[in-house]
Design a protein around this motif. Structure first.
Motif, PDB file in Angstrom:
ATOM      1  N   TYR A  58       0.898  -1.568   0.071  1.00 15.40           N
ATOM      2  CA  TYR A  58      -0.081   0.186  -0.163  1.00 15.40           C
ATOM      3  C   TYR A  58       0.905   1.087  -0.264  1.00 15.40           C
ATOM      4  CZ  TYR A  58      -3.191   3.838   2.058  1.00 15.40           C
ATOM      5  OH  TYR A  58      -3.980   4.374   2.216  1.00 15.40           O
ATOM      6  N   PHE A  59       2.106   0.769   0.741  1.00 17.86           N
ATOM      7  CA  PHE A  59       2.933   2.043   0.632  1.00 17.86           C
ATOM      8  C   PHE A  59       3.663   2.569  -0.149  1.00 17.86           C
ATOM      9  CE2 PHE A  59       2.606   2.188   5.219  1.00 17.86           C
ATOM     10  CZ  PHE A  59       1.555   2.596   5.746  1.00 17.86           C
ATOM     11  N   TYR A  60       3.868   1.182  -0.980  1.00 14.23           N
ATOM     12  CA  TYR A  60       4.691   1.648  -2.456  1.00 14.23           C
ATOM     13  C   TYR A  60       3.542   2.003  -3.079  1.00 14.23           C
ATOM     14  CZ  TYR A  60       6.966   0.068  -6.368  1.00 14.23           C
ATOM     15  OH  TYR A  60       7.553  -0.286  -7.862  1.00 14.23           O
ATOM     16  N   TYR A  61       2.328   1.801  -3.709  1.00 16.48           N
ATOM     17  CA  TYR A  61       1.446   1.975  -3.767  1.00 16.48           C
ATOM     18  C   TYR A  61       1.351   4.384  -3.960  1.00 16.48           C
ATOM     19  CZ  TYR A  61      -3.106   2.914  -7.068  1.00 16.48           C
ATOM     20  OH  TYR A  61      -3.517   3.182  -7.746  1.00 16.48           O
ATOM     21  N   LYS A  62       1.187   4.353  -2.826  1.00 14.95           N
ATOM     22  CA  LYS A  62       0.433   5.204  -2.406  1.00 14.95           C
ATOM     23  C   LYS A  62       1.230   6.756  -2.790  1.00 14.95           C
ATOM     24  CE  LYS A  62      -1.565   7.898   1.760  1.00 14.95           C
ATOM     25  NZ  LYS A  62      -2.819   8.543   0.746  1.00 14.95           N
ATOM     26  N   TYR A  63       2.815   6.541  -1.909  1.00 10.07           N
ATOM     27  CA  TYR A  63       4.268   7.898  -2.021  1.00 10.07           C
ATOM     28  C   TYR A  63       5.257   7.067  -3.061  1.00 10.07           C
ATOM     29  CZ  TYR A  63       2.553   8.005   2.803  1.00 10.07           C
ATOM     30  OH  TYR A  63       1.297   8.040   3.841  1.00 10.07           O
ATOM     31  N   ARG A  64       4.602   5.832  -3.935  1.00  3.32           N
ATOM     32  CA  ARG A  64       5.030   6.617  -5.453  1.00  3.32           C
ATOM     33  C   ARG A  64       5.116   7.748  -5.895  1.00  3.32           C
ATOM     34  NH1 ARG A  64      -0.278   5.542  -7.147  1.00  3.32           N
ATOM     35  NH2 ARG A  64      -0.703   5.566  -8.790  1.00  3.32           N
ATOM     36  N   GLU A  65       6.696   7.856  -7.089  1.00  2.97           N
ATOM     37  CA  GLU A  65       6.168   9.519  -7.729  1.00  2.97           C
ATOM     38  C   GLU A  65       5.372   9.429  -8.359  1.00  2.97           C
ATOM     39  OE1 GLU A  65      10.074  11.535  -9.945  1.00  2.97           O
ATOM     40  OE2 GLU A  65      10.197   9.918  -9.659  1.00  2.97           O
ATOM     41  N   ARG A  66       5.354  10.417  -8.672  1.00  5.82           N
ATOM     42  CA  ARG A  66       3.562  11.294  -8.900  1.00  5.82           C
ATOM     43  C   ARG A  66       4.448  12.157 -10.178  1.00  5.82           C
ATOM     44  NH1 ARG A  66      -1.443   9.079  -6.483  1.00  5.82           N
ATOM     45  NH2 ARG A  66       0.008  10.015  -4.159  1.00  5.82           N
ATOM     46  N   LYS A  67       3.315  12.801 -11.343  1.00  4.37           N
ATOM     47  CA  LYS A  67       3.676  14.046 -11.177  1.00  4.37           C
ATOM     48  C   LYS A  67       2.684  15.025 -10.753  1.00  4.37           C
ATOM     49  CE  LYS A  67       4.581  13.031 -16.300  1.00  4.37           C
ATOM     50  NZ  LYS A  67       4.380  13.022 -17.821  1.00  4.37           N
TER      51      LYS A  67
END
Length: 275
Positions: A58-67
């Motif tokens: 969940y954390f990997y998905y939530k805090y992934r690098e995004r624009k």
């Protein structure tokens, strides 16, 4: 290449009928209780493991690098609720596991005598040799090499020792592992609730013939056990202790219908008298 090796080893473990995985298919009361203990311990630990795996993903998905820019909260560093959960849950699980382990350790102690319907206990002397197992039914007056025959639903007392180096006696589906050492005797009580063929083994490396130190265990009805005893006594084969003590590898099953009490006593008590 490494992945293929790991997968092959995992497959061998899963399909292995003669190894430790067979403890999950118990044939006696002791191993049945051990199976429940394994399951309960695993389920309790999964209470922590599963949420940790979920939160990692969940954390990997939530805090992934995004624009897209998200709200940033640099001043947040403490949560009482989070602290209570991450410390309280593991402590409770450790306490529960500790209580279960303490209780089961005393209830499943190998030296604890099994009483069932006032059945007489059958005593078997178990002696590890190089590289084979000698089973002596002292009161019955017979002995076997690499085969242990037991009647169903009758308490069995095994007195385990070694004529040579240290070994380890183990029948994964019937009883706990117990060391066989020269100079002392260890008791191991067992009782099988299910007829069948089982595998026993040594689980302590003891030299070049160690891998062949397996023996067959047959659990039969009381009538068939009495017939087996009668059949062994008809062999009229005396035990030869000098030949018996010679080193052998992958020794075949042997039966002896007569025991020389003088040499038998020396063999059983060898090492015990040295202590």
């Amino acid at each position: 290449m490494k992945k293929k090796i790991y997968l092959s080893l995992l497959l061998i473990l899963i399909l292995n009928n003669e190894g430790y995985i067979s403890i999950l298919n118990p044939g006696g009361k002791i191993c049945l209780e051990q199976k429940y203990l394994i399951f309960i311990s695993t389920l309790l630990m999964l209470i922590i493991v599963i949420p940790v795996i979920f939160m990692t993903l969940y954390f990997y998905y939530k805090y992934r690098e995004r624009k897209k820019k998200l709200e940033y909260k640099p001043d947040w560093d403490y949560s009482k609720k989070v602290e209570v959960v991450i410390w309280g849950v593991p402590i409770m699980i450790i306490l529960i596991l500790g209580i279960i382990t303490w209780k089961s350790t005393h209830e499943l102690a190998p030296q604890k005598q099994i009483i069932y319907n006032n059945n007489n206990v059958i005593n078997v002397e178990v002696i590890s040799l190089d590289w084979k197992w000698l089973f002596i039914y002292n009161k019955i007056g017979i002995a076997t090499i690499n085969q242990l025959v037991l009647p169903i639903k009758v308490p069995i007392e095994l007195k385990i020792t070694s004529e040579t180096v240290m070994n380890s006696f183990f029948i994964p589906q019937l009883c706990s592992q117990m060391y066989a050492m020269a100079g002392m005797k260890n008791k191991n009580f067992l009782m099988s609730n299910k007829k069948g063929n089982y595998i026993g083994m040594s689980t302590n490396f003891s030299g070049k013939g160690f891998s062949g130190m397996k023996f067959k265990v047959l659990v039969v009805s009381l009538k068939n056990f009495e017939r087996w005893i009668k059949k062994i006594k008809e062999y009229k084969k005396n035990i030869n202790y000098k030949i018996l003590l010679k080193e052998t590898i992958n020794n075949k099953i042997e039966y002896y219908s007569s025991l020389e009490k003088k040499y038998l006593k020396l063999l059983i008590n060898k090492g015990v008298e040295r202590c």
